[in-house]
Design a protein around this motif. Structure first.
Motif, mmCIF file in Angstrom:
data_model
loop_
_atom_site.group_PDB
_atom_site.id
_atom_site.type_symbol
_atom_site.label_atom_id
_atom_site.label_comp_id
_atom_site.label_asym_id
_atom_site.label_seq_id
_atom_site.Cartn_x
_atom_site.Cartn_y
_atom_site.Cartn_z
ATOM 1 N N PRO A 123 -13.642 2.141 4.472
ATOM 2 C CA PRO A 123 -12.364 1.466 4.708
ATOM 3 C C PRO A 123 -12.581 -0.010 5.000
ATOM 4 C CG PRO A 123 -12.997 2.738 6.637
ATOM 5 C CD PRO A 123 -14.012 3.032 5.569
ATOM 6 N N ALA B 89 0.676 5.395 1.504
ATOM 7 C CA ALA B 89 0.010 6.083 2.613
ATOM 8 C C ALA B 89 0.045 7.593 2.436
ATOM 9 C CB ALA B 89 0.680 5.701 3.933
ATOM 10 N N TRP C 30 -10.183 -1.547 6.795
ATOM 11 C CA TRP C 30 -9.439 -1.764 8.041
ATOM 12 C C TRP C 30 -9.212 -0.424 8.724
ATOM 13 C CZ3 TRP C 30 -3.590 -3.319 8.315
ATOM 14 C CH2 TRP C 30 -3.289 -3.859 9.574
ATOM 15 N N GLN D 25 -4.297 -0.735 -2.639
ATOM 16 C CA GLN D 25 -4.561 -0.388 -1.251
ATOM 17 C C GLN D 25 -3.870 0.917 -0.875
ATOM 18 O OE1 GLN D 25 -4.948 -4.691 0.797
ATOM 19 N NE2 GLN D 25 -2.881 -4.113 0.253
ATOM 20 N N TYR E 77 -7.623 2.109 6.072
ATOM 21 C CA TYR E 77 -7.154 1.519 4.822
ATOM 22 C C TYR E 77 -8.324 1.344 3.859
ATOM 23 C CZ TYR E 77 -2.733 0.425 7.110
ATOM 24 O OH TYR E 77 -1.531 0.504 7.752
ATOM 25 N N HIS F 212 0.832 -1.201 0.000
ATOM 26 C CA HIS F 212 0.000 0.000 0.000
ATOM 27 C C HIS F 212 0.864 1.247 0.000
ATOM 28 C CE1 HIS F 212 0.705 -0.295 4.412
ATOM 29 N NE2 HIS F 212 0.584 1.030 4.380
ATOM 30 N N GLY G 94 -6.324 -6.995 4.327
ATOM 31 C CA GLY G 94 -6.063 -6.537 2.971
ATOM 32 C C GLY G 94 -5.619 -7.669 2.069
ATOM 33 N N SER H 247 -5.006 5.009 11.586
ATOM 34 C CA SER H 247 -5.062 4.747 10.150
ATOM 35 C C SER H 247 -6.388 4.131 9.708
ATOM 36 C CB SER H 247 -3.924 3.796 9.763
ATOM 37 O OG SER H 247 -2.675 4.349 10.107
ATOM 38 N N GLU I 216 -3.483 3.805 2.588
ATOM 39 C CA GLU I 216 -3.682 4.120 3.996
ATOM 40 C C GLU I 216 -3.830 5.631 4.124
ATOM 41 O OE1 GLU I 216 -1.115 3.808 8.192
ATOM 42 O OE2 GLU I 216 -0.244 3.115 6.315
ATOM 43 N N GLN J 130 -3.872 8.374 7.105
ATOM 44 C CA GLN J 130 -3.383 8.326 8.477
ATOM 45 C C GLN J 130 -3.224 9.704 9.085
ATOM 46 O OE1 GLN J 130 0.543 6.542 7.841
ATOM 47 N NE2 GLN J 130 1.469 8.563 8.051
#
Length: 192
Positions: free
Chosen positions: A103, A80, A105, A124, A116, A78, A188, A114, A126, A128
Protein backbone atom coordinates in the motif's frame (compact mmCIF):
# COMPACT_ATOMS: atom_id res chain seq x y z
CA UNK A 1 -3.99 -20.41 3.05
CA UNK A 2 -7.14 -19.63 1.05
CA UNK A 3 -7.28 -16.22 -0.63
CA UNK A 4 -9.24 -13.67 1.35
CA UNK A 5 -11.45 -11.47 -0.79
CA UNK A 6 -13.40 -8.33 0.01
CA UNK A 7 -16.95 -8.98 1.13
CA UNK A 8 -18.46 -5.99 -0.67
CA UNK A 9 -17.91 -2.91 -2.76
CA UNK A 10 -17.99 0.09 -0.41
CA UNK A 11 -17.74 3.51 -2.08
CA UNK A 12 -16.26 5.75 -4.76
CA UNK A 13 -14.53 9.10 -4.23
CA UNK A 14 -14.67 11.88 -6.82
CA UNK A 15 -12.38 14.92 -7.14
CA UNK A 16 -14.06 18.03 -8.53
CA UNK A 17 -13.92 21.77 -8.98
CA UNK A 18 -17.73 21.74 -9.18
CA UNK A 19 -18.33 20.85 -5.54
CA UNK A 20 -21.86 22.18 -4.97
CA UNK A 21 -23.23 21.05 -8.37
CA UNK A 22 -21.81 17.56 -7.74
CA UNK A 23 -23.47 17.42 -4.31
CA UNK A 24 -26.80 18.49 -5.81
CA UNK A 25 -26.49 15.92 -8.62
CA UNK A 26 -25.81 12.96 -6.29
CA UNK A 27 -28.55 14.06 -3.89
CA UNK A 28 -30.99 14.36 -6.80
CA UNK A 29 -30.05 11.28 -8.83
CA UNK A 30 -29.54 8.84 -5.95
CA UNK A 31 -31.69 10.46 -3.27
CA UNK A 32 -28.48 10.53 -1.26
CA UNK A 33 -28.23 12.17 2.13
CA UNK A 34 -25.17 14.01 3.38
CA UNK A 35 -23.50 12.23 6.29
CA UNK A 36 -20.79 14.87 6.78
CA UNK A 37 -19.87 18.00 4.87
CA UNK A 38 -17.24 20.64 5.34
CA UNK A 39 -15.83 23.02 2.69
CA UNK A 40 -13.37 20.40 1.41
CA UNK A 41 -15.16 17.06 1.68
CA UNK A 42 -18.65 15.62 1.62
CA UNK A 43 -19.73 12.06 2.38
CA UNK A 44 -23.12 10.87 1.05
CA UNK A 45 -25.11 7.65 1.21
CA UNK A 46 -28.34 6.25 -0.20
CA UNK A 47 -28.52 2.92 1.68
CA UNK A 48 -27.18 1.11 4.75
CA UNK A 49 -23.53 1.98 4.07
CA UNK A 50 -22.03 4.88 6.04
CA UNK A 51 -21.05 6.46 2.73
CA UNK A 52 -21.29 5.40 -0.91
CA UNK A 53 -19.84 8.61 -2.36
CA UNK A 54 -17.28 11.08 -1.15
CA UNK A 55 -16.69 14.29 -3.04
CA UNK A 56 -13.42 16.19 -2.65
CA UNK A 57 -13.39 19.92 -3.42
CA UNK A 58 -10.21 20.56 -5.39
CA UNK A 59 -10.68 24.33 -5.15
CA UNK A 60 -9.62 23.88 -1.50
CA UNK A 61 -7.47 20.76 -1.67
CA UNK A 62 -5.52 21.58 -4.80
CA UNK A 63 -5.77 25.30 -5.56
CA UNK A 64 -3.64 26.81 -8.26
CA UNK A 65 -5.40 25.84 -11.45
CA UNK A 66 -8.80 26.95 -12.61
CA UNK A 67 -9.29 24.26 -15.25
CA UNK A 68 -12.61 22.58 -14.50
CA UNK A 69 -11.97 19.57 -16.75
CA UNK A 70 -8.29 18.73 -16.17
CA UNK A 71 -8.45 14.94 -16.63
CA UNK A 72 -6.26 12.98 -14.27
CA UNK A 73 -6.95 15.41 -11.47
CA UNK A 74 -10.71 15.73 -11.98
CA UNK A 75 -12.67 12.47 -11.82
CA UNK A 76 -12.54 9.24 -9.84
CA UNK A 77 -10.05 9.34 -7.00
CA UNK A 78 -10.51 5.75 -5.80
CA UNK A 79 -12.92 2.88 -5.32
CA UNK A 80 -13.18 1.02 -2.02
CA UNK A 81 -13.73 -2.57 -0.97
CA UNK A 82 -14.69 -3.77 2.51
CA UNK A 83 -13.24 -6.81 4.30
CA UNK A 84 -15.14 -8.72 6.97
CA UNK A 85 -12.48 -8.37 9.67
CA UNK A 86 -9.28 -6.55 10.51
CA UNK A 87 -7.42 -9.87 10.41
CA UNK A 88 -8.73 -10.51 6.87
CA UNK A 89 -7.47 -7.07 5.80
CA UNK A 90 -4.05 -7.60 7.36
CA UNK A 91 -3.64 -11.17 6.07
CA UNK A 92 -4.43 -9.76 2.61
CA UNK A 93 -1.77 -7.09 3.23
CA UNK A 94 0.72 -9.83 4.18
CA UNK A 95 -0.11 -11.93 1.10
CA UNK A 96 0.17 -8.95 -1.25
CA UNK A 97 3.42 -7.80 0.35
CA UNK A 98 4.89 -11.26 -0.33
CA UNK A 99 3.98 -10.67 -3.99
CA UNK A 100 5.75 -7.30 -4.01
CA UNK A 101 2.52 -5.27 -3.81
CA UNK A 102 2.42 -2.73 -0.99
CA UNK A 103 0.00 0.00 0.00
CA UNK A 104 1.05 3.59 -0.54
CA UNK A 105 -1.08 4.82 2.38
CA UNK A 106 -2.27 3.18 5.60
CA UNK A 107 -4.64 5.39 7.54
CA UNK A 108 -7.20 5.10 10.32
CA UNK A 109 -10.05 7.35 9.16
CA UNK A 110 -11.99 6.87 12.39
CA UNK A 111 -14.91 5.08 10.75
CA UNK A 112 -12.65 2.74 8.74
CA UNK A 113 -9.15 1.30 8.99
CA UNK A 114 -7.85 1.55 5.44
CA UNK A 115 -5.01 0.60 3.12
CA UNK A 116 -4.68 2.29 -0.26
CA UNK A 117 -3.12 0.57 -3.26
CA UNK A 118 -2.48 1.58 -6.88
CA UNK A 119 -2.66 -0.82 -9.81
CA UNK A 120 -0.02 -0.72 -12.61
CA UNK A 121 -1.98 2.04 -14.39
CA UNK A 122 -2.18 4.11 -11.21
CA UNK A 123 -5.87 3.41 -10.50
CA UNK A 124 -6.29 3.80 -6.77
CA UNK A 125 -8.28 1.51 -4.50
CA UNK A 126 -8.97 1.39 -0.79
CA UNK A 127 -9.20 -1.86 1.16
CA UNK A 128 -11.00 -1.18 4.41
CA UNK A 129 -12.64 -2.53 7.53
CA UNK A 130 -15.54 -0.73 9.17
CA UNK A 131 -14.87 0.44 12.73
CA UNK A 132 -18.51 0.51 13.80
CA UNK A 133 -21.15 -2.20 13.91
CA UNK A 134 -23.87 -0.13 12.28
CA UNK A 135 -24.51 2.70 9.86
CA UNK A 136 -26.04 4.70 12.72
CA UNK A 137 -22.87 4.44 14.85
CA UNK A 138 -20.69 5.45 11.89
CA UNK A 139 -23.03 8.35 11.05
CA UNK A 140 -22.90 9.56 14.66
CA UNK A 141 -19.10 9.49 14.56
CA UNK A 142 -19.06 11.37 11.22
CA UNK A 143 -21.41 14.01 12.67
CA UNK A 144 -19.34 14.39 15.83
CA UNK A 145 -16.44 16.58 16.93
CA UNK A 146 -13.71 13.93 16.59
CA UNK A 147 -14.38 13.49 12.86
CA UNK A 148 -14.79 17.25 12.36
CA UNK A 149 -11.36 17.74 13.99
CA UNK A 150 -9.72 15.25 11.61
CA UNK A 151 -11.81 13.90 8.70
CA UNK A 152 -8.71 12.51 6.94
CA UNK A 153 -7.24 10.32 9.66
CA UNK A 154 -4.05 9.17 11.34
CA UNK A 155 -1.44 7.00 9.63
CA UNK A 156 -0.33 3.68 11.11
CA UNK A 157 2.43 1.11 10.50
CA UNK A 158 0.84 -2.01 8.94
CA UNK A 159 3.72 -4.31 9.93
CA UNK A 160 3.41 -3.24 13.57
CA UNK A 161 -0.36 -3.74 13.55
CA UNK A 162 -0.06 -7.14 11.84
CA UNK A 163 2.48 -8.32 14.43
CA UNK A 164 0.19 -7.17 17.26
CA UNK A 165 -2.85 -8.87 15.70
CA UNK A 166 -0.94 -12.12 15.23
CA UNK A 167 0.24 -11.86 18.86
CA UNK A 168 -3.39 -11.92 19.97
CA UNK A 169 -4.26 -8.26 20.55
CA UNK A 170 -8.05 -8.07 20.03
CA UNK A 171 -9.29 -6.32 16.88
CA UNK A 172 -11.37 -4.01 19.05
CA UNK A 173 -8.13 -2.40 20.30
CA UNK A 174 -7.45 -1.12 16.78
CA UNK A 175 -10.91 -0.11 15.62
CA UNK A 176 -11.42 2.93 17.85
CA UNK A 177 -9.11 5.72 16.69
CA UNK A 178 -7.08 6.52 19.79
CA UNK A 179 -5.91 9.96 18.69
CA UNK A 180 -6.79 12.59 16.11
CA UNK A 181 -3.14 13.60 15.73
CA UNK A 182 -0.97 13.74 13.82
CA UNK A 183 -3.40 14.49 10.99
CA UNK A 184 -2.33 12.67 7.85
CA UNK A 185 -1.92 14.51 4.58
CA UNK A 186 -3.99 13.12 1.73
CA UNK A 187 -1.80 10.76 -0.27
CA UNK A 188 -2.08 9.39 -3.79
CA UNK A 189 -2.68 10.96 -7.18
CA UNK A 190 -4.13 14.12 -5.64
CA UNK A 191 -0.51 14.95 -4.74
CA UNK A 192 0.27 15.48 -8.47
Amino acid sequence: MARIRPSKFAHVVYRTRRFEPMLRWYRTVFGATVQHQDPGLAFLTYDNEHHRFAIANLDLMKPGTTEKDLRGLIGVDHVAYTYDSLMDLFETYSHLKEQGIQPYWCVHHGFTVSMYYADPDGNQMEFQVDCFGSKEEAAAFMAGPQFAANPIGVEYDPDEWLARLRAGVPESEFLRRQSDEPRSPIRGSIEM
